[in-house]
Scaffold this motif. Structure first.
Motif, PDB file in Angstrom:
ATOM      1  N   VAL A 265      -4.306 -33.628 -46.902  1.00  0.00           N
ATOM      2  CA  VAL A 265      -5.401 -32.723 -46.567  1.00  0.00           C
ATOM      3  C   VAL A 265      -5.114 -31.368 -47.216  1.00  0.00           C
ATOM      4  N   GLY A 266      -6.068 -30.467 -47.086  1.00  0.00           N
ATOM      5  CA  GLY A 266      -5.870 -29.117 -47.599  1.00  0.00           C
ATOM      6  C   GLY A 266      -6.744 -28.154 -46.845  1.00  0.00           C
ATOM      7  N   PHE A 267      -6.616 -26.865 -47.169  1.00  0.00           N
ATOM      8  CA  PHE A 267      -7.502 -25.889 -46.526  1.00  0.00           C
ATOM      9  C   PHE A 267      -8.649 -25.530 -47.461  1.00  0.00           C
ATOM     10  N   CYS A 268      -8.556 -26.036 -48.726  1.00  0.00           N
ATOM     11  CA  CYS A 268      -9.537 -25.638 -49.729  1.00  0.00           C
ATOM     12  C   CYS A 268      -9.490 -26.660 -50.859  1.00  0.00           C
ATOM     13  N   TYR A 269     -10.634 -27.250 -51.161  1.00  0.00           N
ATOM     14  CA  TYR A 269     -10.649 -28.293 -52.201  1.00  0.00           C
ATOM     15  C   TYR A 269     -10.371 -27.728 -53.593  1.00  0.00           C
ATOM     16  N   THR A 270     -10.653 -26.457 -53.792  1.00  0.00           N
ATOM     17  CA  THR A 270     -10.335 -25.853 -55.091  1.00  0.00           C
ATOM     18  C   THR A 270      -8.847 -26.013 -55.375  1.00  0.00           C
ATOM     19  N   LEU A 271      -8.052 -25.777 -54.354  1.00  0.00           N
ATOM     20  CA  LEU A 271      -6.598 -25.839 -54.508  1.00  0.00           C
ATOM     21  C   LEU A 271      -6.085 -27.270 -54.493  1.00  0.00           C
ATOM     22  N   GLU A 282      -2.105 -42.594 -57.888  1.00  0.00           N
ATOM     23  CA  GLU A 282      -0.804 -43.112 -58.325  1.00  0.00           C
ATOM     24  C   GLU A 282      -0.051 -43.833 -57.222  1.00  0.00           C
ATOM     25  N   PHE A 283      -0.198 -43.361 -55.975  1.00  0.00           N
ATOM     26  CA  PHE A 283       0.648 -43.888 -54.897  1.00  0.00           C
ATOM     27  C   PHE A 283      -0.141 -44.401 -53.703  1.00  0.00           C
ATOM     28  N   GLY A 284      -1.450 -44.378 -53.807  1.00  0.00           N
ATOM     29  CA  GLY A 284      -2.264 -44.879 -52.700  1.00  0.00           C
ATOM     30  C   GLY A 284      -2.207 -44.027 -51.441  1.00  0.00           C
ATOM     31  N   VAL A 285      -1.795 -42.773 -51.568  1.00  0.00           N
ATOM     32  CA  VAL A 285      -1.837 -41.890 -50.392  1.00  0.00           C
ATOM     33  C   VAL A 285      -3.281 -41.419 -50.242  1.00  0.00           C
ATOM     34  N   PRO A 286      -3.966 -41.790 -49.172  1.00  0.00           N
ATOM     35  CA  PRO A 286      -5.388 -41.449 -49.091  1.00  0.00           C
ATOM     36  C   PRO A 286      -5.626 -39.942 -48.955  1.00  0.00           C
ATOM     37  N   GLU A 287      -6.561 -39.463 -49.724  1.00  0.00           N
ATOM     38  CA  GLU A 287      -7.014 -38.083 -49.549  1.00  0.00           C
ATOM     39  C   GLU A 287      -8.109 -38.113 -48.493  1.00  0.00           C
ATOM     40  N   ILE A 288      -8.070 -37.200 -47.544  1.00  0.00           N
ATOM     41  CA  ILE A 288      -9.100 -37.185 -46.507  1.00  0.00           C
ATOM     42  C   ILE A 288     -10.406 -36.710 -47.124  1.00  0.00           C
ATOM     43  N   LYS A 289     -11.371 -37.606 -47.145  1.00  0.00           N
ATOM     44  CA  LYS A 289     -12.648 -37.277 -47.783  1.00  0.00           C
ATOM     45  C   LYS A 289     -13.662 -36.950 -46.704  1.00  0.00           C
ATOM     46  N   ALA A 290     -13.744 -35.670 -46.462  1.00  0.00           N
ATOM     47  CA  ALA A 290     -14.593 -35.177 -45.384  1.00  0.00           C
ATOM     48  C   ALA A 290     -14.922 -33.740 -45.723  1.00  0.00           C
TER      49      ALA A 290
END
Lengths: 512, 450
Positions: A265-271, A282-290
């Motif tokens: 996760v992140g606080f800002c998609y730009t970053l 590359e590693f299948g770590v899911p990015e939270i898409k929300a």
């Protein structure tokens, strides 16, 4: 669109995402013109960048470069050293980023220290004969002095032009020292927007630090952030999740385990866009898409998606309900206190989308805002991450929404158009002008300040504090002269020069 | 992390103490009404002002500095095809939008490497009567001290121009501290101007709010003489002015702090300028009366404060303040010099003369000085210094905050970068500045005592 990790040079934002740095109109129009709204991309788009109409004027003020973003990320990994392969002027950044590093460490209750950054100090003769020997020497100095776990190398405009073989030297020394020696290609002239520097750092980390045979840690969540206060630990603890903060203030060990997390996760998609997408690819770590976690709508959806991906749905629902109830009384008071107030957001792109949502939760009117750049799409290309559409759909349009890359001369007209009571900022350069116009700014040094449920309250309290500063700024405004000619100050359209300048095949040229 | 060995000197600079020549955009914006235009990459202007003008005493960008500065923000095509058209376009637009008495164009690495003919572009505008000059300040060409003299010379040669009229007796051009790099330059130049006027001079202070801006620069050739008040910065300018306008110059390497040094300085200047000595002495008397009145009050504290005060000091900073502080601390306060390190990389030809100043710092005190720019080496040298039976007081920068803790000593941030000082009009030089400096030193030590 696959992230290309094969070459040491990151693809710039404009190449990957179609990033623009000058635009003016309604937020809803920008969201429609952006890639998500188009659905199936037209033939003209090709595989890569989306083309948005972009303005370009003859007058530009000093912006920011990619190398600075490398400094403030790679330069803030605690047991690494960053080498700036550059003349001494690029080294100037050591001052600001040291101060930010020290205060960031203090905010996080970590031992305060000076950052570890070395400049190769290239001189005129190096421009003729090359700076390779100096780079090699500085890598050895870094090793001898600090015994770091990783050595990063930031390139500069000068080394980009003279063509030093930074990659070759890095691999040679990597072999010898047996630690990752990572070239980060971040010449300022190579990208029109400095956020490419974030990507350059993240590119190097994913290529050369992240563990390639990960052992999954099912309760670990990567949080891609800067120096913000530790609000994620208690929040994610509610879901029995642990936090892995990266990149700033992280250790190399924290970076190594990026590939092992249950989610990013992140606080800002730009970053976070580049690294989160790369880790998933590359590693299948899911990015939270929300949507991003700002305001009720965003935070609810973000928590639910995180809980779904990490199989913690029930815990999330209980937490969401508790938090809604907990902040309700003070929120009601804040809404009363802030009634009729007008705010203006002037920050990085995706972060601004989040802040505007929080302001609207607080009942603050937002008639105008600016972002330093606009990415028509993030690296995941997943429409659930369309932060601008989330804003417009849930919180309404922003009638005067501008993309202006820290152009103070435009900021005057942008503020005059909507006459806000206060502005929210993060980056330097704009608030001093607002101040001379009598408008106070809330500088959000702690980027987590407005995030999540408590963030709604935090921002409201900060706005009340900052409105009291108005006395200072109005007094100043009455006693100061701006450096702009009256002709310019009288212009109604802050983009008038761009519109006057000849149209033509200038779309590749954008300097702002 | 650190052992006590000082490794051999290399090119590496860890924790920088000066920046590059384009930072002399601050020497332009330090003149009221002057706005720099930079022809360089997108980050150069921001880097220089956020570090020199913000995280160094939080001085602020001023009228024409900071985020106001027009920049070509060079892109790849400027590297490939040259950036001359882009610069021309920017200058035109700057004239249209910005209200400046004079523009100063400064170039960065990109322009200097690809070989843009900036001179001929700027001359196009000069030929139309626009007040604009240029200096080539690519980052690899030198540091911001060198850049300062380049900008100064550009304004003199391209804007002030030739002069063969009369000189005005009793008027002086002052070349002293480096604007913005020296955290306290504004207050200090104000004090320097005040005391020089006090002894009867008309003072062209040239930089800072006390300057009358470009009209004062136009008066440079009329001055009776130039005063170089620094160990070496400004000497090139003064020699150039000697050639150009036949002006003599007086070089005083020690910026005066405190009653004794300031009075000696003023007498030297009064003598050189052939001023009315009686009038000068009257001013000195008046100033000393005030100064020693406060010093007498301070002496109660200095003589009988219970809890110990530092006895040895180290100064880490550029030669201007380094020498000035060492002189004051040794001669006014009687503190013992432990280690002096000069950090701005002064040109080789001036170093011997600077060294001599330390060797004769007082009749009975001999000390030496080292030249070092890399903070890693600097900190090792300080660690190796024997400060005797109690911890030293360090006069340094933000880079020494942790070192001071490690040595259990005190730190006064007196130079770039001073990221934990907020400085408005504060001065540490002359009569008045010395008193402020005493307050700062002893508030720091007493404030940390319990």
């Amino acid at each position: 669109m696959k992230i290309n990790l094969k070459t040491p040079v990151v693809e710039s934002r404009e190449q990957r995402l179609g990033t623009i740095i000058a635009w003016d109109g309604k937020a809803s129009d920008l969201s429609k013109e952006s890639a998500y709204a188009r659905g199936n991309c037209e033939n003209t788009c090709g595989d890569k960048a989306r083309r948005l109409c972009e303005m370009e004027g003859p007058f530009t003020q000093g912006s920011v470069c990619s190398e600075q973003m490398v400094e403030c990320q790679a330069g803030h990994v605690r047991n690494a050293v960053l080498i700036q392969h550059s003349p001494i002027g690029c080294g100037a950044g050591q001052v600001i980023y040291n101060s930010i590093y020290r205060n960031g460490l203090a905010l996080r209750n970590l031992p305060v220290e000076n950052q570890h950054v070395i400049c190769t100090n290239l001189l005129e003769e190096d421009m003729v004969y090359g700076g390779a020997a100096k780079l090699e020497q500085s890598i050895r100095d870094a090793w001898e002095r600090n015994h770091p776990k990783v050595i990063f190398i930031a390139t500069s405009c000068a080394t980009g032009i003279i063509g030093d073989d930074v990659d070759g030297i890095a691999s040679q020394l990597e072999e010898e020292l047996k630690i990752p020696v990572i070239p980060l290609h971040c010449e300022g002239f190579k990208s029109k927007h400095w956020s490419t520097g974030f990507d350059a750092t993240q590119h190097g980390i994913v290529r050369q630090i992240v563990r390639k045979q990960p052992k999954r840690q099912e309760d670990l969540v990567n949080v891609i952030n800067l120096w913000g206060s530790d609000i994620f630990t208690p929040m994610l603890a509610e879901l029995d999740l642990r936090v892995n903060y990266v990149i700033d203030l992280a250790t190399v060990e924290d970076l190594e385990q990026l590939s092992e997390a249950a989610a990013t996760v992140g606080f800002c998609y730009t970053l976070s866009s580049y690294m989160a997408a790369a880790l998933e690819q590359e590693f299948g770590v899911p990015e939270i898409k929300a949507p991003q976690p700002y305001g009720f709508a965003g935070t609810d959806a973000w928590l639910r998606e995180l809980a779904r991906v990490t199989n913690r749905v029930e815990k999330a629902e209980a937490y969401i309900a508790r938090e809604h109830a907990r902040i309700a009384p003070r929120l009601a008071e804040l809404r009363e206190l802030l009634k009729g107030k007008k705010g203006y957001v002037a920050t990085g792109s995706a972060y601004a989308h989040g802040l505007i949502a929080v302001l609207r939760e607080l009942g603050v009117e937002v008639d105008g805002s600016l972002v330093f750049h606009h990415d028509p799409v993030y690296d995941s290309q997943d429409p659930r991450q369309d932060s601008l559409v989330h804003l417009v759909d849930n919180y309404g349009d922003v009638p005067f929404f501008s993309v202006s890359n820290r152009q103070q001369h435009q900021f005057y007209g942008l503020l005059k158009r909507v006459n806000p009571d206060f502005i929210l900022i993060r980056h330097n350069g704009l608030a001093p002008l607002a101040s001379r116009m009598g408008i106070p700014a809330a500088p959000l040094g702690d980027e987590h300040h407005s995030l999540g449920y408590q963030g709604i309250i935090n921002l409201g309290e900060s706005i009340l504090d900052i409105l009291a500063h108005k006395k200072f700024h109005q007094d100043l405004a009455a006693h100061t002269k701006l450096p702009y000619k009256q002709w310019w100050l009288d212009q109604k359209d802050p983009f008038v020069l761009a519109k006057e300048s000849k149209p033509g095949n200038k779309e590749e040229r954008s300097y702002v | 992390m650190s052992n006590l060995e000082v490794s051999h000197k290399t090119n590496s600079i860890q924790q920088i103490r000066y920046v590059c020549a384009i930072a002399a955009m601050h020497s332009a914006s330090a003149i009221p009404g002057v706005i720099p235009i930079v022809h360089c990459g997108p980050g150069c202007a921001d880097k220089q002002f956020m570090n020199l003008a913000f995280y160094n005493g939080f001085q602020g960008g001023g009228y024409g500095g900071g985020a106001v500065v027009p920049s070509t923000n060079s892109r790849e095509l400027d590297v490939v095809f040259g950036g001359e058209d882009r610069l021309r376009e920017l200058i035109k637009a700057s004239i249209k939008i910005l209200d400046a008495d004079l523009f100063v164009v400064l170039t960065g690495c990109i322009s200097d490497l690809v070989g843009d003919d900036v001179g001929s572009i700027v001359r196009e505008f000069q030929d139309q009567g626009i007040s604009i000059v240029y200096a080539e300040t690519g980052g690899f060409k030198g540091n911001n001290f060198t850049g300062h003299e380049l900008v100064t010379r550009a304004i003199i040669d391209q804007y002030v121009g030739d002069y063969d009229g009369l000189k005005e007796q009793g008027s002086v051009n002052v070349w002293s501290l480096l604007p913005y790099h020296n955290t306290f330059w504004r207050g200090d130049l104000t004090e320097i101007k005040r005391i020089l006027e006090g002894i009867g001079l008309t003072v062209n202070i040239l930089f800072g709010q006390e300057s009358k801006g470009v009209t004062e620069w136009k008066d440079i050739p009329k001055a009776q003489f130039n005063l170089v008040l620094s160990p070496w910065l400004g000497l090139q300018t003064a020699k150039h002015l000697e050639d150009k306008y036949g002006q003599p110059f007086l070089h005083v390497p020690i910026i005066p702090i405190g009653g004794k040094e300031t009075s000696a300085f003023l007498r030297k200047v009064a003598h050189f300028a052939e001023l009315d000595i009686a009038k000068a002495e009257a001013f000195i008397r008046q100033e000393e009366k005030q100064y020693y009145h406060y010093l007498e009050g301070f002496s109660d504290f200095y003589a009988e404060y219970w809890w110990g005060l530092p006895a040895k000091f180290a100064v880490i900073g550029d030669s201007g303040y380094n020498l000035a502080l060492t002189k004051f601390l040794v001669n006014q306060l009687g503190i013992i010099p432990g280690k002096q390190i000069i950090t701005e990389n002064p040109p080789e030809e001036y170093r011997e003369a600077i060294r001599k100043q330390y060797q004769t710092i007082a009749e009975d005190v001999f000390t030496d000085v080292e030249f070092e720019e890399d903070s890693y080496a600097i900190h090792q040298k300080i660690r190796q210094t024997n400060f005797g039976h109690k911890p030293p007081i360090l006069f340094g920068t933000t880079w020494e905050r942790d070192l001071a803790k490690e040595l259990k000593g005190a730190i006064v941030e007196v130079g770039f970068p001073a990221s934990y000082e907020v400085v408005l009009s504060r001065s540490y030089v002359g009569y008045r500045g010395a008193l402020t400096l005493l307050e700062k030193i002893y508030t720091t030590t007493v404030g940390a005592s319990a």
